[in-house]
Design an enzyme around this catalytic site. Structure first.
Site, PDB file in Angstrom:
ATOM      1  N   THR A   1     -37.398 -13.111  12.718  1.00 14.68           N
ATOM      2  CA  THR A   1     -37.687 -14.307  13.501  1.00 14.68           C
ATOM      3  C   THR A   1     -36.388 -14.911  14.005  1.00 14.68           C
ATOM      4  O   THR A   1     -35.400 -15.008  13.270  1.00 14.68           O
ATOM      5  CB  THR A   1     -38.433 -15.336  12.637  1.00 14.68           C
ATOM      6  OG1 THR A   1     -39.626 -14.750  12.122  1.00 14.68           O
ATOM      7  CG2 THR A   1     -38.788 -16.566  13.445  1.00 14.68           C
TER       8      THR A   1
ATOM      9  N   GLN B   1     -66.534 -17.931  17.789  1.00 11.72           N
ATOM     10  CA  GLN B   1     -67.946 -17.534  17.863  1.00 11.72           C
ATOM     11  C   GLN B   1     -68.808 -18.681  18.387  1.00 11.72           C
ATOM     12  O   GLN B   1     -69.706 -18.477  19.205  1.00 11.72           O
ATOM     13  CB  GLN B   1     -68.439 -17.095  16.479  1.00 11.72           C
ATOM     14  CG  GLN B   1     -69.796 -16.408  16.479  1.00 11.72           C
ATOM     15  CD  GLN B   1     -69.736 -15.027  17.114  1.00 11.72           C
ATOM     16  OE1 GLN B   1     -68.661 -14.441  17.259  1.00 11.72           O
ATOM     17  NE2 GLN B   1     -70.887 -14.511  17.524  1.00 11.72           N
TER      18      GLN B   1
ATOM     19  N   HIS C   1     -67.884 -21.044  20.371  1.00 12.83           N
ATOM     20  CA  HIS C   1     -67.593 -21.237  21.801  1.00 12.83           C
ATOM     21  C   HIS C   1     -68.091 -20.088  22.664  1.00 12.83           C
ATOM     22  O   HIS C   1     -68.068 -20.190  23.897  1.00 12.83           O
ATOM     23  CB  HIS C   1     -66.097 -21.428  22.023  1.00 12.83           C
ATOM     24  CG  HIS C   1     -65.608 -22.819  21.740  1.00 12.83           C
ATOM     25  ND1 HIS C   1     -65.380 -23.277  20.466  1.00 12.83           N
ATOM     26  CD2 HIS C   1     -65.318 -23.851  22.574  1.00 12.83           C
ATOM     27  CE1 HIS C   1     -64.947 -24.535  20.516  1.00 12.83           C
ATOM     28  NE2 HIS C   1     -64.909 -24.901  21.784  1.00 12.83           N
TER      29      HIS C   1
ATOM     30  N   GLU D   1     -43.639 -13.481   5.378  1.00 11.01           N
ATOM     31  CA  GLU D   1     -43.173 -14.176   4.172  1.00 11.01           C
ATOM     32  C   GLU D   1     -44.101 -13.932   2.977  1.00 11.01           C
ATOM     33  O   GLU D   1     -44.415 -14.835   2.210  1.00 11.01           O
ATOM     34  CB  GLU D   1     -43.007 -15.675   4.452  1.00 11.01           C
ATOM     35  CG  GLU D   1     -41.868 -15.939   5.420  1.00 11.01           C
ATOM     36  CD  GLU D   1     -41.420 -17.383   5.436  1.00 11.01           C
ATOM     37  OE1 GLU D   1     -41.467 -18.029   4.382  1.00 11.01           O
ATOM     38  OE2 GLU D   1     -41.023 -17.847   6.512  1.00 11.01           O
TER      39      GLU D   1
END
Length: 390
Positions: free
Chosen positions: A161, A337, A339, A364
């Site tokens: 990252t 689901q 929506h 992590e």
């Protein structure tokens, strides 16, 4: 047993909520538009501007000690704030922070790396994961060979990252293979990009992406050793452990916001002459989401509370991360689901969350590693069933 927030905790939480609502959420539609055009949702200069605005609100260096200009907030308060940050998908984070293990630096290193990172003038990344050493961090291969007063680094780190943007990296390398990684055979180095390492972007299913870091005969002066020779793996575990209650704290914020959207949609979307919220199938998805959300919230706050008590938080943090990451994946899936087809489009943030939260079960510490830690603690008698209430 009092589960309520103190007046101070509530005030800090509400101030953070106000900032996120007023300053960050209004950027969401533009962020979605940019991401549909394969652009960053938030430019680094815009993030910096937001962080300076937050500083005026009093938010700077949530976990940074006061001597470095930070707030040094209790873990419970930090958890509450990260939940508010999680309520927006704009990639915002409060400024004034530095990797926790940078505080192990000596005075010269603090002046060169720690303080400029806290002030936002430098960008760091932490590198321990390798192509053959993910969850098994003890299997790292990147080597550091002594050459006079310098060390020569060779190898590769991956899924790092900030690796594409960082101007220096905290990298853990093998310095004595005979001692082994856990036996004091690794060391952490502070390595400027200009010393010769390069980064390669890794495309993922999420927005943005991590990097592979390539070290080919990178020469690092001995003065850039972080901590002590042989302390690398220990520092690496301290870095990884810090985030295990903060990651699910953000997951709670995502789940809260997504579930709120589902409830609003269920109360307004009509099919066959009635709102879909009158259907038992929808009601049960909403009910299950609320139960899991509240269970995760309590696990996470308990883990943060244990940190504030000065006790070992690893067992509680592993439970919080395992359950919290699973919870937010379940909730976002149900919200999509509910929506229907609209949830699957890139007009709403649901599809974006769907991709974003999947990572929470991996980075992590994967789900499997958390289960290993939890079961090992119980099987070996390191902790009791029921924790501090046992």
């Amino acid at each position: 047993m009092d589960f309520s927030l103190s007046d101070e905790e509530r005030a800090v939480r509400d101030t953070a909520r106000t900032f996120i609502t007023r300053e960050v959420m209004p950027l969401e539609q533009e962020a979605l538009r940019r991401e549909r055009a394969h652009l960053p949702g938030l430019e680094r200069s815009e993030l910096r501007e937001l962080q300076l605005k937050a500083k005026k609100f009093g938010f700077w260096g949530l976990s940074t000690p006061e001597q470095y200009g930070g707030m040094d907030l209790p873990a419970v308060v930090q958890s509450l704030i990260w939940t508010e940050v999680g309520r927006t998908f704009v990639q915002f984070k409060f400024g004034g922070e530095a990797d926790n293990i940078l505080f192990h630096a000596n005075d010269e290193q603090k002046a060169e790396y720690l303080v400029p990172t806290i002030e936002g003038d430098r960008i760091s990344c932490f590198a321990i994961t390798e192509p053959g050493a993910g969850s098994d961090a003890a299997n790292i291969k990147l080597s550091a060979r002594r050459d006079g007063d310098d060390w020569i680094l060779n190898g590769e780190k991956t899924f790092i990252t900030n690796g594409n943007d960082a101007d220096f990296v905290i990298v853990v390398a093998v310095t004595d293979r005979e001692k082994g990684v856990r036996g004091g055979g690794t060391t952490a180095f502070l390595v400027d990009r200009e010393m010769g390492w390069r980064s390669e972007f890794i495309q993922t299913m999420g927005e943005g992406g991590p990097a592979s870091l390539i070290f080919e005969n990178v020469r690092v002066p001995a003065r850039n050793i972080l901590g002590e020779i042989g302390q690398g793996f220990e520092l690496g575990m301290k870095w990884i452990g810090k985030g295990r209650y903060l990651i699910p704290s953000a997951a709670v914020g995502i789940a809260e916001r997504a579930l709120g959207m589902a409830i609003e949609y269920a109360n307004t979307r009509e099919t066959f002459g009635t709102t879909i919220g009158t259907n038992q199938a929808i009601q049960w998805m909403i009910a299950d989401s609320e139960v899991e959300l509240e269970a995760a919230r309590l696990l996470i706050l308990r883990a943060a509370w244990i940190v504030d008590q000065g006790d070992d938080p690893r067992h509680a943090s592993s439970m919080a991360k395992l359950y919290g990451a699973g919870m937010v994946n379940n909730v976002v899936d149900r919200v999509m689901q509910i929506h229907g087809g609209m949830g699957y489009t890139r007009e709403l943030p649901i599809e974006r969350w769907y991709r974003q939260v999947r990572l929470m079960r991996i980075y992590e510490g994967t789900d499997e590693m958390q289960r290993l830690i939890i079961s090992r603690d119980l099987l070996r008698g390191y902790t009791k069933i029921g924790g501090h209430l046992a």
